[in-house]
Design a protein around this motif. Structure first.
Motif: not given
Length: 114
Positions: A30-56
């Protein structure tokens, strides 16, 4: 249970609440997925995906507490320290320090196929 007043007291408690290897493994996932999702949000600028950091991050952790460890996640009582400890636990695992930390916390090694 007495109220924990310092992070130094919390860390051993947190490890005892994650005594089973499978619980820790699901936390790592879960922690590694959250890190990957956060990096994806930062790199792509798709801020709507930010809640997925917590969920994952929390989905796998809470699931493991309910199904494997059979205890209440520390997040509900100590949210910030619990979040910090998720990352600390992953770091200790990746750097080979987890066994020593578990031993210091009084967690016995569990011999399982997990």
């Amino acid at each position: 249970m007495k109220t924990i007043k310092t992070y130094r007291e919390f860390w051993p408690y947190y490890l005892r609440e994650h005594a089973k290897p499978a619980t820790r493994a699901w936390h790592y996932v879960g922690t590694m997925i959250a890190i990957l999702v956060l990096l994806t949000v930062i790199v792509t600028g798709r801020w709507l995906l930010l809640p997925l950091v917590l969920v994952s991050g929390y989905f796998f952790a809470w699931l493991s507490h309910g199904l494997i460890e059979k205890n209440k996640p520390a997040t509900f009582t100590y949210p910030l320290w619990s979040l910090m400890s998720d990352f600390r636990m992953l770091y200790c695992f990746l750097t080979g320090q987890m066994g020593r930390e578990l031993e210091k916390a009084g967690v016995r090694a569990v011999q399982t196929a997990e």
